[in-house]
Each structure stands twice: as structure tokens, then as C-alpha cells.
Design an enzyme around this catalytic site. Structure first.
Site, mmCIF file in Angstrom:
data_model
loop_
_atom_site.group_PDB
_atom_site.id
_atom_site.type_symbol
_atom_site.label_atom_id
_atom_site.label_comp_id
_atom_site.label_asym_id
_atom_site.label_seq_id
_atom_site.Cartn_x
_atom_site.Cartn_y
_atom_site.Cartn_z
ATOM 1 N N ASP A 1 -1.908 33.323 -13.352
ATOM 2 C CA ASP A 1 -2.057 33.268 -11.200
ATOM 3 C C ASP A 1 -0.747 34.001 -10.992
ATOM 4 O OD1 ASP A 1 -2.759 30.951 -12.272
ATOM 5 O OD2 ASP A 1 -2.695 29.071 -10.535
ATOM 6 N N LYS B 1 -5.955 30.788 -4.540
ATOM 7 C CA LYS B 1 -5.273 29.825 -4.552
ATOM 8 C C LYS B 1 -4.593 29.547 -3.476
ATOM 9 C CE LYS B 1 -1.471 27.248 -7.786
ATOM 10 N NZ LYS B 1 -0.511 28.378 -9.057
ATOM 11 N N LYS C 1 -8.030 26.856 -6.075
ATOM 12 C CA LYS C 1 -7.699 25.995 -6.560
ATOM 13 C C LYS C 1 -6.317 25.851 -5.393
ATOM 14 C CE LYS C 1 -3.739 26.249 -10.237
ATOM 15 N NZ LYS C 1 -3.470 26.524 -11.060
#
Length: 317
Positions: free
Chosen positions: A154, A217, A253
Site C-alpha cells: 500500500d 485506495k 479499497k
């Protein structure tokens, strides 16, 4: 056509795909406001959607006092988030979360704790959460996490590139990060609460996907404003546009701000209505929220037993 199992290879930077984007903010907000009430889910249907949300959670610990023991407890919870007797009562053999997410120095501990469970290990990197480190150090952090065994990375972006409209710099940075990830899937955290406008969110989403992000995300969870339905709607439509252009599916996400089972269901409804059933599965949908699991577990307990359990009986890792 590409399938969910194929990684997004990215493209050359193509500003013409997004430079003319204009967002009707009131219309987005009206559409987002309808999502939580569009589907009335009760009894076994609601329980099914709650179980699916658990399957998509990236169970996370990103605290300054993390230890290997804490990570091991988190991994145990990821492998058995719901009590076996309650799963059996629902006719479910087994259930895990979508992944465990930790800092790079805890990746090795997580891999050892998870063993052969099949639960992936995700690691934040690139100077999380601010990302304000020299690029070579951010890339080195990615490589370290991958060397430790991380299955997913991430990454955080340089928000200034978005605010200044410097799409070439943003693309080049993220392309280098994608290369550093190697076999690990890359989730690009846009920190949407820092980007000031929905148009910036849409454009940053396109650049991230063109650079080869496997997921986009919303947030680090550390911004003043994290995942919201309007922001998520804009990002989902960017994913749909990118698929139309390239044939590749990019995951989504939301992170931060999802705290209740109603939140989990609302975001799944968004996925189903805007992107389709493939985006209700962990290959293409993850939820970045650990505190959410407590409420999901509580609702499952209520469904099985007819009463809410005391909080101490539903302990988090």
C-alpha cells in the site's frame, strides 16, 4: 477481455483520458446519499453481506507500539474472525479476512504467524502516511517489504503533484513504485481528504491506474476526512472508465471511516451497482478498517443467537 486474475500492466501517461473531467458535485452527493437505502437487507441476506465484508477486510495494525506478539494475535484473528460454532450454524466451513496489513518491519512476523493459511500480507510503504521522503528511500522501503515476503504494497502518493496538476511527476513516481513492487500487488493510496476536490480525486485515480496500480485506495486512515461515499463513487467511475479504455479491472479499497455493518453494506452496494459482482470479492475489493470487524462480528452473533454478545466475548486481536 482481461479477467480479475490478471494484473493491471498500466499504460503510457495519457492525460487526454482525464484532463477534461468535470464533476457535478451535488449530483454525486445525491447519488451517494441514496446508496445506503437502495437495498433493504434483512435476516439471512444481511448476514450474508456481513460475512462477505469480513472476507474483504484488510485487518490492520499500524501503531507505533506494534510488536511481533500483537501482529501474531492479529493474524490469528484474520485466520478465524468468526467463532467456528457460529460459522457452522450458518452453514459456512471456514472464513478468513482478505489480508493482514502491517508496517514493513512486521511483515516477517506476519508471514510466520499466517503460515500456509493463504491469507496475504500487505505492507504500507513509501513513508506512510505522509509520503514526504526522498523517492529513493520510498522505493527502498518497498523493496524491503517485498524482500520480507509482502504480497501487497500500500503506497502513498505525493499529494503536491495532484494539487499542482503535475501529472507527469505523479505518473513517473508511481511507475517507479510499481516496478519496485515486483510480484507484489500495488495499492495506491490517494489520501483523498487532502486532494481538495472530486475532480482531483478522479484525475489522480486515472494517473494511478495508468501507472499500473492494482487497486486504488481512498485514504491512509490518518487524514482529517477519510473514505466517504461521494469520493468512492467518483473513484469507482474512474475504474469503470479505465476498464472501458483498456479491458483491465482495477480493484478498490475504501479505508478509514467505515465503522459499522451498515457502512460495510453501503460500500458493497456501491460496488455491486457501479462496477458489478466481481467488485464484491476480495480480488477486487478490500476494506481498510480493523475496528469495523468488531461490529460485524457482533451482528453475526446476534443473527445466530438472537441476542447481542457482551463486548468482552468478541475480543479483537
Amino acid at each position: 477481455m482481461a479477467t480479475a486474475s490478471l494484473r493491471n500492466p498500466g499504460t503510457d501517461l495519457r492525460p487526454e483520458w482525464f484532463e477534461q473531467i468535470r464533476i457535478n458535485t451535488p449530483a454525486v452527493e445525491r447519488r451517494a446519499a441514496t446508496l445506503p437505502v437502495r437495498r433493504s437487507l434483512k435476516k439471512e441476506w444481511q448476514a450474508g453481506w456481513i460475512l462477505n465484508a469480513i472476507l474483504c477486510i484488510d485487518l490492520t495494525t499500524l501503531a507505533g507500539d506494534d510488536t511481533e506478539d500483537r501482529v501474531a494475535r492479529l493474524c490469528a484473528k484474520a485466520m478465524q474472525p468468526i467463532a467456528p460454532d457460529q460459522l457452522a450454524a450458518m452453514g459456512v466451513d471456514s472464513l478468513t479476512t482478505g489480508a493482514v496489513c502491517v508496517y514493513p518491519t512486521m511483515v516477517g512476523a506476519a508471514k510466520r504467524a499466517l503460515g500456509n493459511s493463504g491469507v496475504p500480507v500487505a505492507s504500507v510503504a513509501t513513508g506512510f502516511p505522509a509520503g514526504l521522503m526522498p523517492l529513493d528511500l520510498r522505493l527502498a522501503e518497498i523493496r524491503y517489504a517485498v524482500d520480507q515476503g509482502a504480497d501487497e504494497i500500500d503506497i502513498v502518493i505525493t499529494r503536491a503533484h495532484v494539487l499542482q496538476g503535475n501529472w507527469t511527476a505523479l505518473y513517473d513516481e508511481m511507475r517507479a513504485m510499481r516496478e519496485a513492487c515486483g510480484p507484489a500487488r500495488m495499492k495506491a493510496i490517494l489520501a483523498t481528504g487532502d486532494l481538495k476536490s472530486l475532480e482531483n480525486v478522479a484525475k489522480a485515480s486515472h494517473v494511478a491506474m495508468q501507472a499500473g496500480s492494482d487497486y486504488i485506495k481512498t485514504s491512509t486512515g490518518k487524514e482529517g476526512v477519510n473514505a466517504t461515499l461521494p469520493v468512492s463513487l467518483v473513484m469507482c467511475r474512474a475504474i469503470r472508465d479505465y476498464q472501458d479504455q483498456t479491458g483491465f479491472k482495477v480493484g478498490f479499497k475504501p479505508a478509514g471511516g467505515l465503522k459499522t455493518s451498515k457502512d460495510a453494506i453501503a460500500w458493497q452496494v456501491l460496488m455491486k451497482e457501479e462496477l458489478g459482482d466481481d467488485w464484491t470479492r476480495p480480488d477486487l475489493f478490500r476494506i481498510g478498517a480493523s475496528s469495523l470487524l468488531g461490529d460485524l462480528e457482533r451482528q453475526i452473533s446476534h443473527y445466530v443467537t438472537g441476542r447481542y454478545a457482551a463486548s468482552h466475548r468478541l475480543t479483537m486481536a
